[in-house]
Design a protein around this motif. Structure first.
Motif, PDB file in Angstrom:
ATOM      1  N   ALA A  86       0.848  -1.173  -0.014  1.00  0.00           N
ATOM      2  CA  ALA A  86       0.079  -0.008  -0.014  1.00  0.00           C
ATOM      3  C   ALA A  86       0.806   1.539  -0.084  1.00  0.00           C
ATOM      4  CB  ALA A  86      -0.810  -0.175   1.247  1.00  0.00           C
ATOM      5  N   GLU A  87       2.055   1.201   0.613  1.00  0.00           N
ATOM      6  CA  GLU A  87       2.905   2.308   0.632  1.00  0.00           C
ATOM      7  C   GLU A  87       3.491   2.653  -0.599  1.00  0.00           C
ATOM      8  OE1 GLU A  87       5.682   1.408   3.942  1.00  0.00           O
ATOM      9  OE2 GLU A  87       4.446   1.461   5.359  1.00  0.00           O
ATOM     10  N   LEU A  88       3.732   1.643  -1.592  1.00  0.00           N
ATOM     11  CA  LEU A  88       4.067   1.679  -2.944  1.00  0.00           C
ATOM     12  C   LEU A  88       3.125   2.292  -3.895  1.00  0.00           C
ATOM     13  CD1 LEU A  88       6.456  -1.198  -3.122  1.00  0.00           C
ATOM     14  CD2 LEU A  88       6.987   1.143  -2.468  1.00  0.00           C
ATOM     15  N   VAL A  89       1.677   2.433  -3.655  1.00  0.00           N
ATOM     16  CA  VAL A  89       0.638   2.835  -4.652  1.00  0.00           C
ATOM     17  C   VAL A  89       0.593   4.240  -4.262  1.00  0.00           C
ATOM     18  CG1 VAL A  89      -1.727   2.589  -5.268  1.00  0.00           C
ATOM     19  CG2 VAL A  89      -0.511   0.458  -4.418  1.00  0.00           C
ATOM     20  N   ASP A  90       1.326   4.883  -5.221  1.00  0.00           N
ATOM     21  CA  ASP A  90       1.454   6.499  -5.235  1.00  0.00           C
ATOM     22  C   ASP A  90      -0.012   6.995  -5.612  1.00  0.00           C
ATOM     23  OD1 ASP A  90       4.106   6.608  -4.554  1.00  0.00           O
ATOM     24  OD2 ASP A  90       4.462   6.426  -6.752  1.00  0.00           O
ATOM     25  N   GLU A  91       0.005   8.129  -6.291  1.00  0.00           N
ATOM     26  CA  GLU A  91      -1.241   8.703  -6.428  1.00  0.00           C
ATOM     27  C   GLU A  91      -1.946   8.104  -7.788  1.00  0.00           C
ATOM     28  OE1 GLU A  91      -3.250  11.070  -5.058  1.00  0.00           O
ATOM     29  OE2 GLU A  91      -1.819  10.853  -3.336  1.00  0.00           O
ATOM     30  N   ALA A 134      -7.771   7.692 -14.935  1.00  0.00           N
ATOM     31  CA  ALA A 134      -7.688   6.303 -14.919  1.00  0.00           C
ATOM     32  C   ALA A 134      -6.700   5.879 -13.923  1.00  0.00           C
ATOM     33  CB  ALA A 134      -7.690   5.551 -16.299  1.00  0.00           C
ATOM     34  N   ASP A 135      -5.396   6.430 -13.893  1.00  0.00           N
ATOM     35  CA  ASP A 135      -4.277   5.751 -13.237  1.00  0.00           C
ATOM     36  C   ASP A 135      -4.451   6.195 -11.718  1.00  0.00           C
ATOM     37  OD1 ASP A 135      -3.207   4.322 -15.514  1.00  0.00           O
ATOM     38  OD2 ASP A 135      -1.545   5.732 -15.546  1.00  0.00           O
ATOM     39  N   LYS A 136      -5.281   7.447 -11.641  1.00  0.00           N
ATOM     40  CA  LYS A 136      -5.596   7.762 -10.276  1.00  0.00           C
ATOM     41  C   LYS A 136      -6.772   7.023  -9.565  1.00  0.00           C
ATOM     42  CE  LYS A 136      -3.919  12.516 -10.639  1.00  0.00           C
ATOM     43  NZ  LYS A 136      -4.122  13.860 -10.394  1.00  0.00           N
ATOM     44  N   ILE A 137      -7.880   6.678 -10.473  1.00  0.00           N
ATOM     45  CA  ILE A 137      -8.829   5.809  -9.912  1.00  0.00           C
ATOM     46  C   ILE A 137      -8.342   4.580  -9.675  1.00  0.00           C
ATOM     47  CG2 ILE A 137     -11.021   4.874 -10.706  1.00  0.00           C
ATOM     48  CD1 ILE A 137     -11.519   7.236 -12.577  1.00  0.00           C
ATOM     49  N   ARG A 138      -7.459   3.923 -10.422  1.00  0.00           N
ATOM     50  CA  ARG A 138      -6.926   2.625 -10.397  1.00  0.00           C
ATOM     51  C   ARG A 138      -6.109   2.550  -8.940  1.00  0.00           C
ATOM     52  NH1 ARG A 138      -4.458   2.185 -14.636  1.00  0.00           N
ATOM     53  NH2 ARG A 138      -6.419   1.416 -15.896  1.00  0.00           N
ATOM     54  N   ALA A 139      -5.122   3.560  -8.860  1.00  0.00           N
ATOM     55  CA  ALA A 139      -4.670   3.733  -7.434  1.00  0.00           C
ATOM     56  C   ALA A 139      -5.515   3.512  -6.329  1.00  0.00           C
ATOM     57  CB  ALA A 139      -3.743   4.945  -7.445  1.00  0.00           C
ATOM     58  N   SER A 140      -6.605   4.402  -6.202  1.00  0.00           N
ATOM     59  CA  SER A 140      -7.543   4.612  -5.200  1.00  0.00           C
ATOM     60  C   SER A 140      -8.247   3.239  -4.973  1.00  0.00           C
ATOM     61  CB  SER A 140      -8.543   5.625  -5.565  1.00  0.00           C
ATOM     62  OG  SER A 140      -9.635   5.878  -4.464  1.00  0.00           O
ATOM     63  N   LEU A 141      -8.535   2.510  -6.067  1.00  0.00           N
ATOM     64  CA  LEU A 141      -9.247   1.246  -5.911  1.00  0.00           C
ATOM     65  C   LEU A 141      -8.220   0.206  -5.347  1.00  0.00           C
ATOM     66  CD1 LEU A 141     -11.055   0.966  -9.387  1.00  0.00           C
ATOM     67  CD2 LEU A 141     -12.235   1.241  -7.213  1.00  0.00           C
ATOM     68  N   MET A 142      -6.925   0.223  -5.722  1.00  0.00           N
ATOM     69  CA  MET A 142      -6.077  -0.637  -5.075  1.00  0.00           C
ATOM     70  C   MET A 142      -5.771  -0.315  -3.528  1.00  0.00           C
ATOM     71  SD  MET A 142      -4.226  -3.237  -5.649  1.00  0.00           S
ATOM     72  CE  MET A 142      -3.772  -3.360  -7.411  1.00  0.00           C
TER      73      MET A 142
END
Length: 153
Positions: A86-91, A134-142
């Motif tokens: 989780a710490e590695l999942v940026d914005e 999309a990449d920000k949405i994906r990060a939030s989902l992850m």
């Protein structure tokens, strides 16, 4: 006969050593000499194939006595593993990196195959294609998935 590129050979060599040992320390220049390649190729393999998403932590010390230490994440501490991921999942999170994370969660039996496939479907580029971020949405989902998994385990 299958041909492997140098990066594949380096990765296989390091993973073979890691089968017998939880931690290895290597010297970049010695590895480069062994595989007849430039030291930056060793860095490339370590930076792309030995990531926390794939179940490894990497530490290095520069200088004359420098080394690169690769350690398998101790999956017995699943909560800590989930925190590290989780710490590695940026914005923002690419589909490729999301796939790597989901694959590792499946390998470590934190997700079933069905759950992993459902999450991949939600995070797929084709699913999020209509969204500019999309990449920000994906990060939030992850992050939400990882947080939920850490509560359950």
């Amino acid at each position: 006969m299958t041909r492997h590129n140098t990066s594949d050979l380096i990765e296989a060599y390091l993973k073979k050593i890691l089968e017998d040992s939880e931690i290895i320390e290597i010297r970049r220049t010695e590895m480069a000499q062994q595989f007849n390649c430039v030291p930056s190729q060793i860095n490339y393999v370590i930076n792309t194939r030995f990531t926390i998403q794939r179940g490894y932590t990497v530490a290095s010390k520069r200088g004359g006595g420098g080394y690169i230490r690769i350690e398998k994440v101790k999956i017995s501490d699943k909560h800590r593993f989930l925190e590290q991921v989780a710490e590695l999942v940026d914005e923002a999170l690419t589909e490729k990196n999301a796939l790597a994370i989901i694959q590792k969660l499946y390998e470590e039996e934190l997700l079933t195959q069905k759950e992993g496939n459902l999450i991949l479907a939600v995070m797929a580029q084709s699913t999020l294609a209509d969204y500019q971020e999309a990449d920000k949405i994906r990060a939030s989902l992850m992050r939400a998935v990882l947080e939920r998994l850490s509560y359950e385990k």
